[in-house]
Scaffold this active site. Structure first.
Site, PDB file in Angstrom:
ATOM      1  N   LYS A 161     -69.396  96.276 -23.813  1.00 35.44           N
ATOM      2  CA  LYS A 161     -69.818  94.927 -23.424  1.00 35.44           C
ATOM      3  C   LYS A 161     -68.665  93.942 -23.589  1.00 35.44           C
ATOM      4  O   LYS A 161     -68.248  93.615 -24.705  1.00 35.44           O
ATOM      5  CB  LYS A 161     -71.003  94.444 -24.273  1.00 35.44           C
ATOM      6  CG  LYS A 161     -71.637  93.227 -23.594  1.00 35.44           C
ATOM      7  CD  LYS A 161     -72.407  92.344 -24.515  1.00 35.44           C
ATOM      8  CE  LYS A 161     -71.576  91.361 -25.264  1.00 35.44           C
ATOM      9  NZ  LYS A 161     -70.922  90.325 -24.423  1.00 35.44           N
ATOM     10  N   GLU A 173     -63.700  94.167 -36.608  1.00 38.03           N
ATOM     11  CA  GLU A 173     -62.375  93.536 -36.526  1.00 38.03           C
ATOM     12  C   GLU A 173     -62.636  92.047 -36.366  1.00 38.03           C
ATOM     13  O   GLU A 173     -62.992  91.588 -35.270  1.00 38.03           O
ATOM     14  CB  GLU A 173     -61.587  94.113 -35.329  1.00 38.03           C
ATOM     15  CG  GLU A 173     -61.353  95.618 -35.396  1.00 38.03           C
ATOM     16  CD  GLU A 173     -60.338  96.023 -36.463  1.00 38.03           C
ATOM     17  OE1 GLU A 173     -59.638  95.143 -36.985  1.00 38.03           O
ATOM     18  OE2 GLU A 173     -60.268  97.229 -36.785  1.00 38.03           O
ATOM     19  N   CYS A 206     -56.424  86.273 -33.601  1.00 35.50           N
ATOM     20  CA  CYS A 206     -57.017  86.531 -34.921  1.00 35.50           C
ATOM     21  C   CYS A 206     -55.935  86.506 -35.993  1.00 35.50           C
ATOM     22  O   CYS A 206     -56.218  86.249 -37.154  1.00 35.50           O
ATOM     23  CB  CYS A 206     -57.770  87.856 -34.911  1.00 35.50           C
ATOM     24  SG  CYS A 206     -56.789  89.235 -34.307  1.00 35.50           S
ATOM     25  N   GLU A 215     -61.177  79.511 -40.301  1.00 38.74           N
ATOM     26  CA  GLU A 215     -60.380  79.879 -39.128  1.00 38.74           C
ATOM     27  C   GLU A 215     -60.428  78.728 -38.114  1.00 38.74           C
ATOM     28  O   GLU A 215     -61.505  78.338 -37.667  1.00 38.74           O
ATOM     29  CB  GLU A 215     -60.945  81.156 -38.489  1.00 38.74           C
ATOM     30  CG  GLU A 215     -60.065  81.686 -37.377  1.00 38.74           C
ATOM     31  CD  GLU A 215     -60.608  82.970 -36.764  1.00 38.74           C
ATOM     32  OE1 GLU A 215     -61.818  83.026 -36.465  1.00 38.74           O
ATOM     33  OE2 GLU A 215     -59.814  83.903 -36.575  1.00 38.74           O
TER      34      GLU A 215
HETATM   35  P1  NAD Z   1     -67.998  86.152 -31.034  1.00 42.39           P
HETATM   36  O1  NAD Z   1     -68.354  86.756 -32.330  1.00 42.39           O
HETATM   37  O2  NAD Z   1     -68.624  84.871 -30.665  1.00 42.39           O
HETATM   38  O3  NAD Z   1     -68.319  87.155 -29.815  1.00 42.39           O
HETATM   39  C1  NAD Z   1     -67.751  88.431 -29.724  1.00 42.39           C
HETATM   40  C2  NAD Z   1     -68.638  89.327 -28.870  1.00 42.39           C
HETATM   41  O4  NAD Z   1     -69.876  89.537 -29.530  1.00 42.39           O
HETATM   42  C3  NAD Z   1     -68.971  88.756 -27.512  1.00 42.39           C
HETATM   43  O5  NAD Z   1     -68.899  89.802 -26.570  1.00 42.39           O
HETATM   44  C4  NAD Z   1     -70.407  88.286 -27.683  1.00 42.39           C
HETATM   45  O6  NAD Z   1     -71.161  88.274 -26.491  1.00 42.39           O
HETATM   46  C5  NAD Z   1     -70.948  89.310 -28.636  1.00 42.39           C
HETATM   47  N1  NAD Z   1     -72.099  88.882 -29.437  1.00 42.39           N
HETATM   48  C6  NAD Z   1     -72.398  87.636 -29.857  1.00 42.39           C
HETATM   49  N2  NAD Z   1     -73.505  87.661 -30.636  1.00 42.39           N
HETATM   50  C7  NAD Z   1     -73.913  88.952 -30.707  1.00 42.39           C
HETATM   51  C8  NAD Z   1     -74.971  89.627 -31.374  1.00 42.39           C
HETATM   52  N3  NAD Z   1     -75.848  88.968 -32.139  1.00 42.39           N
HETATM   53  N4  NAD Z   1     -75.084  90.961 -31.238  1.00 42.39           N
HETATM   54  C9  NAD Z   1     -74.186  91.648 -30.491  1.00 42.39           C
HETATM   55  N5  NAD Z   1     -73.169  91.072 -29.830  1.00 42.39           N
HETATM   56  C10 NAD Z   1     -73.014  89.737 -29.943  1.00 42.39           C
HETATM   57  O7  NAD Z   1     -66.412  86.063 -31.043  1.00 42.39           O
HETATM   58  P2  NAD Z   1     -65.471  85.388 -29.959  1.00 42.39           P
HETATM   59  O8  NAD Z   1     -65.646  83.910 -30.069  1.00 42.39           O
HETATM   60  O9  NAD Z   1     -65.652  86.053 -28.651  1.00 42.39           O
HETATM   61  O10 NAD Z   1     -64.011  85.808 -30.485  1.00 42.39           O
HETATM   62  C11 NAD Z   1     -63.278  85.030 -31.389  1.00 42.39           C
HETATM   63  C12 NAD Z   1     -63.314  85.645 -32.765  1.00 42.39           C
HETATM   64  O11 NAD Z   1     -62.872  86.992 -32.712  1.00 42.39           O
HETATM   65  C13 NAD Z   1     -62.389  84.959 -33.745  1.00 42.39           C
HETATM   66  O12 NAD Z   1     -63.029  84.833 -34.989  1.00 42.39           O
HETATM   67  C14 NAD Z   1     -61.215  85.915 -33.859  1.00 42.39           C
HETATM   68  O13 NAD Z   1     -60.498  85.820 -35.049  1.00 42.39           O
HETATM   69  C15 NAD Z   1     -61.920  87.235 -33.728  1.00 42.39           C
HETATM   70  N6  NAD Z   1     -60.975  88.265 -33.313  1.00 42.39           N
HETATM   71  C16 NAD Z   1     -60.648  89.273 -34.175  1.00 42.39           C
HETATM   72  C17 NAD Z   1     -59.716  90.219 -33.800  1.00 42.39           C
HETATM   73  C18 NAD Z   1     -59.313  91.357 -34.706  1.00 42.39           C
HETATM   74  O14 NAD Z   1     -58.766  92.327 -34.209  1.00 42.39           O
HETATM   75  N7  NAD Z   1     -59.554  91.279 -36.010  1.00 42.39           N
HETATM   76  C19 NAD Z   1     -59.112  90.151 -32.549  1.00 42.39           C
HETATM   77  C20 NAD Z   1     -59.476  89.103 -31.707  1.00 42.39           C
HETATM   78  C21 NAD Z   1     -60.422  88.179 -32.086  1.00 42.39           C
END
Ligand code: NAD
Length: 528
Positions: free
Chosen positions: A160, A233, A267, A357
């Site tokens: 997804k 992650e 991140c 963050e």
């Molecule tokens: P997010 O948590 O809002 O969404 C990530 C994904 O999860 C999306 O595809 C979203 O549709 C899905 N999602 C949301 N709620 C859900 C639920 N209840 N159940 C299942 N899926 C769900 O994150 P974002 O805003 O897309 O990304 C930014 C964040 O990601 C930042 O905190 C960043 O630090 C982190 N990030 C971490 C890494 C890493 O490798 N550690 C890399 C990139 C980004």
């Protein structure tokens, strides 16, 4: 059919519509993935790797249009789409091509004396169906790498992509089609939170999630209902430590790149900078001058997601209220979601901008006096994804690096550990759990089975029944001789031990000769 609109955040224009997968269709996709699993898991590794190679080559062929689509969907400048999305993706795929056979082959391990004559190995087997849920900041790299790692380990995948960048989800779907995976081995489920929840509810055999801490907690809680293993992650608040003996000009450039690349939406962005007091003024002066030279649309792109820009403004407002000073930037720019790269001074450890963050183009800088003080400041965080230490004294830099509570540390550079496919990647504390990349990148999508093979020719083992006083005595002797402070034993005790050992060989049949080493890796076949 409902559609998701893809906006270009750099301009605010709606650019395309992508059909959304109905959340109710996820169960049927899971059934197809389960049905596809047995054949795919038995498909020879070189055939699986052939799909990966076709995907890699197609991605390189299509590099320009793919980079354009990524730039349009995220607002990042196109050069960043190549440097930080396409290049590390194909580099990691090449690593997998070269190393998968070795990594997935059964690994021989030693067998202790007690089990003399046995052979031991660890076997890596596909888990089943893996759910991969991805974010919007690096929508290509953070999707293709875990999905392909799971596929090459022999799993089928429900993937997804983020609803914020659905165009890139569609690009990835095209790449999978070009790679020629068999039907339903990898399925793309376009949609938002509900679709993600449906993927979790469909009970995959493992969930691989990249995204925010808040969502990670929800996914882990939902997965716990069915004991589904999760790899998370998550976010970061990465510290950068600059000692007075660092190359200051290089450190300033590194800080700017670490804080402003991808508009700070990394991140592992540099989110807090600690500079040794004697060079603090010089560092700040040079950072302001260099930041003012950065060009919108050329050196930096727009932010991607409006709610994230709001977080940046909240953190800045909180910092200003508590006495911080914006040295440059600090405001939205026209058009779209551009935000001027911002240098912030006068910050203190309690401010939101130093604890939460920010995920935007802000560089907060504060001075420190001593090595121990800065280690404590860096470690005083809920997060632990990456960190960097800057000094020309590499012994000192490594000494400090080893005291940081962090999944990754760079010395005299930032972020780059993630782009070395040989290094395991992942966070500690709230930055997540689990590791991928490197050998862990395939092992994390494998069930590990530990096997010990006994030729079965001795009539019995020493530890089996019947228990006798002599056996008890023999094990006392063995324990003392092998592991005690005084590793000697009286002759009559050793004699009893030898008698007990010989008991296991009495009436032994001759063993058929078989190879004692695991066979070379052949499509994950078990060693004989
Ligand atoms: P997010 O948590 O809002 O969404 C990530 C994904 O999860 C999306 O595809 C979203 O549709 C899905 N999602 C949301 N709620 C859900 C639920 N209840 N159940 C299942 N899926 C769900 O994150 P974002 O805003 O897309 O990304 C930014 C964040 O990601 C930042 O905190 C960043 O630090 C982190 N990030 C971490 C890494 C890493 O490798 N550690 C890399 C990139 C980004």
């Amino acid at each position: 059919m409902t559609y998701m609109t893809q906006y270009n955040p750099a301009t605010g224009e709606a650019i395309t519509e992508i059909p959304e997968t109905d959340a109710s269709a996820v169960q049927a996709a899971m059934k197809r993935a389960r049905d596809a699993f047995p054949a795919w898991s038995r498909t020879p590794l070189d055939v699986r790797l052939g799909c990966l190679k076709r995907l890699r080559e197609h991605l390189v062929d299509q590099m320009d249009p793919v980079a354009q689509d990524i730039a349009k969907a995220t607002g990042k400048v196109q050069v960043e789409a190549v440097i930080a999305e396409i290049f590390p993706t194909v580099d990691t795929l090449r690593y997998i091509e070269k190393n998968a056979a070795r990594i997935l082959a059964p690994q021989r391990v030693k067998t202790p004396l007690l089990f003399f004559g046995n052979r031991s190995y660890v076997e890596y087997k596909p888990m089943g169906v893996i759910g991969v849920i991805s974010p919007w900041n690096y929508p290509l790299y953070l999707s293709i790498v875990p999905v392909l790692s799971a596929l090459i380990a022999g799993n089928t995948v429900l993937f997804k992509p983020s609803e914020v960048t659905p165009l890139v989800g569609a690009v990835i779907e095209d790449l999978f089609a070009a790679a020629g995976f068999p039907p339903h081995v990898v399925q793309v489920l376009h949609g938002g939170r509900e679709t993600g929840q449906a993927v979790v509810a469909a009970r995959p055999d493992k969930l691989f999630f990249t995204g925010s801490v808040a969502t990670g907690k929800k996914i882990m809680a939902a997965a716990a209902e069915h004991l589904i293993p999760v790899e998370l992650e998550l976010g970061g608040k990465d510290p950068m430590i600059v000692f007075a003996d660092a190359n200051i000009d290089r450190a300033v450039k590194g800080a700017l790149w670490g804080a402003f690349t991808n508009a700070g939406q990394v991140c592992m962005s540099v989110e807090r900078v600690y500079v040794e007091a004697s060079v603090y003024d010089e560092f700040v002066r040079k950072a302001i001058a260099a930041t003012q030279n950065l060009r919108p649309g050329i050196d930096y792109g727009s932010m991607t997601y409006p709610p994230q820009l709001a977080v940046v403004e909240e953190h800045l407002a909180d910092a200003l209220e508590q006495g911080a000073k914006i040295e440059c930037g600090g405001a939205r720019q026209e058009p779209g979601l551009y935000f001027a790269p911002t240098v912030l001074t006068g910050v203190t450890p309690g401010m939101r901008i130093m604890r939460e963050e920010t995920f935007g183009p802000v560089l907060p800088i504060m001075p420190f006096q001593t090595e121990q003080e800065v280690i404590a400041l860096a470690n005083d965080s809920d997060y632990g994804l990456n960190a960097s230490v800057w000094s020309q004294d590499l012994r000192k830099a490594k000494r400090v690096a080893s005291q940081l509570i962090s999944g990754n540390v760079c010395v005299n550079d930032v972020i780059t550990t993630v782009a070395n496919p040989h290094l395991p990647f992942g966070g500690v504390k709230h930055s997540g759990m689990g590791r991928y990349h490197g050998p862990e990148g395939l092992h994390t999508f494998s069930h590990q089975t530990s096997v010990m093979v006994n030729k079965g020719t001795k009539p019995q083992e020493i530890n089996w029944h019947p228990y006798t006083p002599e056996l008890h005595d023999a094990f006392n002797t063995l324990t003392r001789v092998l592991y005690g402070k005084n590793r000697s034993a009286p002759f009559y005790k050793l004699k009893n031990l030898i008698t007990q050992v010989l008991r296991t060989y009495k009436n032994q049949k001759t063993a058929p000769q078989t190879s004692s080493l695991p066979q070379p890796p052949q499509n994950n076949q078990i060693p004989m």
